[in-house]
Design an enzyme around this catalytic site. Structure first.
Site, PDB file in Angstrom:
ATOM      1  N   THR A 181      45.516  43.079  32.749  1.00 37.96           N
ATOM      2  CA  THR A 181      44.776  41.897  33.198  1.00 37.96           C
ATOM      3  C   THR A 181      45.810  40.853  33.615  1.00 37.96           C
ATOM      4  O   THR A 181      46.991  40.963  33.270  1.00 37.96           O
ATOM      5  CB  THR A 181      43.909  41.323  32.064  1.00 37.96           C
ATOM      6  OG1 THR A 181      44.779  41.034  30.969  1.00 37.96           O
ATOM      7  CG2 THR A 181      42.860  42.322  31.610  1.00 37.96           C
ATOM      8  N   GLU A 326      38.691  45.197  33.866  1.00 44.51           N
ATOM      9  CA  GLU A 326      38.081  45.983  32.792  1.00 44.51           C
ATOM     10  C   GLU A 326      36.866  46.772  33.260  1.00 44.51           C
ATOM     11  O   GLU A 326      36.329  47.597  32.533  1.00 44.51           O
ATOM     12  CB  GLU A 326      37.655  45.056  31.639  1.00 44.51           C
ATOM     13  CG  GLU A 326      38.813  44.377  30.918  1.00 44.51           C
ATOM     14  CD  GLU A 326      39.215  43.028  31.539  1.00 44.51           C
ATOM     15  OE1 GLU A 326      39.053  42.864  32.771  1.00 44.51           O
ATOM     16  OE2 GLU A 326      39.691  42.158  30.793  1.00 44.51           O
ATOM     17  N   LYS A 433      31.318  20.993  28.576  1.00 47.69           N
ATOM     18  CA  LYS A 433      30.240  20.551  27.694  1.00 47.69           C
ATOM     19  C   LYS A 433      30.240  19.037  27.638  1.00 47.69           C
ATOM     20  O   LYS A 433      31.150  18.427  27.105  1.00 47.69           O
ATOM     21  CB  LYS A 433      30.409  21.150  26.302  1.00 47.69           C
ATOM     22  CG  LYS A 433      29.103  21.149  25.549  1.00 47.69           C
ATOM     23  CD  LYS A 433      29.080  22.212  24.483  1.00 47.69           C
ATOM     24  CE  LYS A 433      27.654  22.390  23.992  1.00 47.69           C
ATOM     25  NZ  LYS A 433      27.575  23.149  22.765  1.00 47.69           N
ATOM     26  N   TRP A 438      25.598  21.806  29.053  1.00 46.22           N
ATOM     27  CA  TRP A 438      26.582  22.551  29.831  1.00 46.22           C
ATOM     28  C   TRP A 438      26.583  22.134  31.292  1.00 46.22           C
ATOM     29  O   TRP A 438      25.529  21.937  31.891  1.00 46.22           O
ATOM     30  CB  TRP A 438      26.295  24.046  29.773  1.00 46.22           C
ATOM     31  CG  TRP A 438      26.372  24.644  28.401  1.00 46.22           C
ATOM     32  CD1 TRP A 438      25.318  25.032  27.625  1.00 46.22           C
ATOM     33  CD2 TRP A 438      27.547  24.910  27.650  1.00 46.22           C
ATOM     34  NE1 TRP A 438      25.767  25.536  26.437  1.00 46.22           N
ATOM     35  CE2 TRP A 438      27.137  25.475  26.417  1.00 46.22           C
ATOM     36  CE3 TRP A 438      28.914  24.743  27.883  1.00 46.22           C
ATOM     37  CZ2 TRP A 438      28.054  25.866  25.440  1.00 46.22           C
ATOM     38  CZ3 TRP A 438      29.811  25.133  26.905  1.00 46.22           C
ATOM     39  CH2 TRP A 438      29.384  25.677  25.692  1.00 46.22           C
TER      40      TRP A 438
HETATM   41  P1  AMP Z   1      40.444  40.289  37.433  1.00 46.34           P
HETATM   42  O1  AMP Z   1      40.364  41.194  36.260  1.00 46.34           O
HETATM   43  O2  AMP Z   1      41.767  39.660  37.608  1.00 46.34           O
HETATM   44  O3  AMP Z   1      39.945  40.953  38.653  1.00 46.34           O
HETATM   45  O4  AMP Z   1      39.468  39.055  37.158  1.00 46.34           O
HETATM   46  C1  AMP Z   1      38.110  39.263  36.891  1.00 46.34           C
HETATM   47  C2  AMP Z   1      37.405  37.952  36.836  1.00 46.34           C
HETATM   48  O5  AMP Z   1      37.384  37.335  38.129  1.00 46.34           O
HETATM   49  C3  AMP Z   1      35.949  38.073  36.470  1.00 46.34           C
HETATM   50  O6  AMP Z   1      35.769  38.196  35.082  1.00 46.34           O
HETATM   51  C4  AMP Z   1      35.383  36.780  37.033  1.00 46.34           C
HETATM   52  O7  AMP Z   1      35.639  35.685  36.185  1.00 46.34           O
HETATM   53  C5  AMP Z   1      36.179  36.594  38.300  1.00 46.34           C
HETATM   54  N1  AMP Z   1      35.423  37.137  39.441  1.00 46.34           N
HETATM   55  C6  AMP Z   1      35.561  38.324  40.034  1.00 46.34           C
HETATM   56  N2  AMP Z   1      34.713  38.447  41.075  1.00 46.34           N
HETATM   57  C7  AMP Z   1      34.000  37.305  41.137  1.00 46.34           C
HETATM   58  C8  AMP Z   1      32.955  36.822  41.973  1.00 46.34           C
HETATM   59  N3  AMP Z   1      32.477  37.532  42.987  1.00 46.34           N
HETATM   60  N4  AMP Z   1      32.462  35.597  41.715  1.00 46.34           N
HETATM   61  C9  AMP Z   1      32.936  34.851  40.698  1.00 46.34           C
HETATM   62  N5  AMP Z   1      33.920  35.240  39.881  1.00 46.34           N
HETATM   63  C10 AMP Z   1      34.451  36.467  40.081  1.00 46.34           C
END
Ligand code: AMP
Length: 543
Positions: A181, A326, A433, A438
């Site tokens: 990640t 993930e 918050k 929220w």
């Molecule tokens: P990563 O593992 O680096 O790809 O990050 C994943 C995270 O990116 C997700 O848990 C979301 O918080 C954010 N994310 C991915 N796609 C979107 C989307 N289409 N809209 C909003 N947030 C997104």
């Protein structure tokens, strides 16, 4: 039915038998590099032989530090298909994170693109598990002042091997690859994909209601191959038989990317919103258009409405998808349902879409864990389960991410409409918050980015003596409006778009929103550097 083991070897088989004439085209310093799938599969056989000769055994981790290019694709096949585990390193991480990841995964061999050797320099003497470094270069070898010892040459290794590697029989539950990640909170954590999960995810990506990649397509992934498997596109293209275009290190350069798409007839582009912001600016300024492109896949962050509309107006239709490292990563895709009225289409496309077949989703109250209704109002943490969703992290970090009943806690906060559209309102850690209620930072950001003078905006909650937290916006004006947009103007613009108590207490203008290694707004950095809320600002703004 047969108990057929699902594995990446099947994708390789299709590329060789059915799509051997299809090309993989990579942008180079000068011109383009072309290779057919047929030639590439022969090189993949040689590469597997070289890996074996280097002592790589089933289950060993083989790291890559590379751009999107054909050699990286060869590693995508050779490593898992010979039973080892492909570990793609994120080249935008800080050296300490890279060091942590390599040591955590205990990578044995490391393949590095010549242009990225300087990133390894600070790691000299700190990555003892790496026994061999292989250099991928078109020209002269890297200068030897990197302190990393001897590097073997990729092409020399391949030249010494046979084109006929005896591929082993694999079990579908073996690890195929791993990806960390991006480490926005603490150290990055490893996610390990099995052959089975990669296979089923690939089938999911291809579906018509999902990314709908076909044999007729020419796909240009601008999402890095080190980021969540480049959204599964490499294997999806191999399985479908699509032509593939790789931007190599020119990923962030709109002119190069548009030029590659134009010359080679791209039909599908894929990248994060930041890429499309740059693309819109370049297309407008150059007058160029990409009429063959039918889909622009966008994920990684919410698409600002203004960006989707700008791309639409240039004839580039965006397809919004959600997912995470993930989740392999595909989780949901925003294709408006059949009964969507024309006036509701845009809103439906801007949601994170409908969960894809194979994955189940629910939203739960972060405090009590109670499941919440799909009424388009209640919002809670997204939890998912399915055959390509992680059940935990490598080496057992953060075991609390899996609920007792086996769902993965994503950390994303969303509402779900009765029709099943997911609307992400925040990350659990970014939600603001205020006075016990929220506020969604994402909704505020999108509303601000719709302002004609604003290019980017990030909103964070800052401590407030009365309300606990209040939203403060950090906005980047479009270059032509630098110094010509005021806080009052932005707040006035928001008045009919969000609830009155959501209006930011302050709008601070900055030159650039800090970004994480994968191009998302880095609110941790903003928060750390933010001055406290000005006492005088709140009443004036909230009147
Ligand atoms: P990563 O593992 O680096 O790809 O990050 C994943 C995270 O990116 C997700 O848990 C979301 O918080 C954010 N994310 C991915 N796609 C979107 C989307 N289409 N809209 C909003 N947030 C997104």
């Amino acid at each position: 039915m047969q108990d057929y083991e699902l594995s990446v070897q099947h994708v390789l088989w299709r590329m060789e038998r059915l799509h051997s004439k299809k090309e993989v085209v990579t942008k180079r310093e000068q011109g383009l590099h072309r290779i057919t799938n047929g030639e590439m599969v022969r090189r993949v056989n040689r590469l597997a032989g070289a890996l074996k000769r280097l002592g790589v055994k089933p289950g060993d981790r083989v790291a890559t530090l590379a751009w999107n290019n054909y050699r990286h694709l060869e590693l995508y096949y050779a490593v898992p298909c010979m039973g080892a585990v492909l570990h793609t390193l994120n080249l935008r991480l800080f050296p300490q994170h890279l060091e942590f990841i390599i040591n955590d995964a205990e990578d044995k061999v490391l393949f590095v693109d010549q242009t990225l050797v300087p990133l390894l320099k600070p790691l000299a003497g700190k990555i003892p598990s790496i026994k061999t470094i292989v250099l991928m270069t078109d020209g002269a070898p890297a200068a030897a002042d990197h302190g990393l010892g001897e590097m073997l040459d990729y092409e020399t290794l391949l030249a010494a091997e046979s084109e006929d590697y005896p591929w082993p029989k694999l079990s579908e539950r073996m690890a195929a690859s791993m990806c960390y990640t991006s480490g926005t909170t603490g150290n990055p954590k490893g996610v390990v994909y099995s052959h089975r999960s990669q296979f089923i995810h690939t089938m999911g990506v291809l579906q018509a209601d999902n990314l709908a990649i076909t044999e007729k397509d020419t796909v240009l992934p601008i999402v890095p191959m080190f980021h969540a498997n480049s959204w599964g596109l490499p294997y999806a293209c191999g399985m479908a038989g699509s032509k593939v275009l790789f931007p190599d290190r020119f990923m962030g350069d709109a002119k190069s990317v548009v030029g590659l798409a134009e010359e080679e007839g791209a039909t599908i582009l894929a990248g994060v919103p930041t890429i499309w912001i740059g693309t819109v600016a370049y297309l407008k300024e150059s007058g160029k258009r990409l009429p063959k492109v039918h889909t622009v896949i966008c994920g990684g962050s919410a698409i600002p409405q203004a960006v989707m509309q700008a791309m639409d107006s240039l004839g580039l239709r965006m397809l919004h998808a959600w997912g995470m490292t993930e989740t392999s990563p595909l989780g949901s895709v925003a294709r408006p349902r059949a009964d969507t009225k024309p006036e509701d289409e845009l809103a439906a496309r801007l949601t994170q879409g409908i969960v894809v077949p194979g994955v189940e989703i629910r939203i739960c109250d972060p405090a009590t864990g109670a499941e919440l209704p799909w009424d388009g109002v209640a919002f809670g943490e997204i939890q998912v389960r399915g055959p390509w969703i992680a059940r935990g992290y490598y080496n057992g970090y953060d075991p609390g991410k899996l609920t007792e009943d086996g769902w993965f806690r994503t950390g994303d906060v969303a509402k779900i409409t009765p029709e099943g559209y997911i609307e992400i309102v925040d990350r659990t850690k970014d939600v603001i918050k205020s006075g016990g209620e929220w506020i969604s930072s994402v909704e505020l950001e999108n509303a601000i980015m719709a302002h004609p003078k604003i290019m980017e905006a990030a909103v964070i909650g800052l401590v407030h003596p009365k309300w606990d937290e209040r939203p403060v916006a950090f906005a980047v004006p479009k270059p032509e409006f630098k110094g010509q947009v005021t806080q009052e103007e932005v707040i006035d613009f928001l008045r009919d778009k969000v609830a009155k108590w959501w209006l930011p207490d302050e709008v601070r203008f900055i030159d650039e929103v800090p970004k994480t290694s994968v191009g998302k707004f880095d609110k941790k950095v903003l928060r750390a550097a933010a001055a406290p809320i000005k006492e005088s600002a709140a009443p004036a703004v909230r009147k």
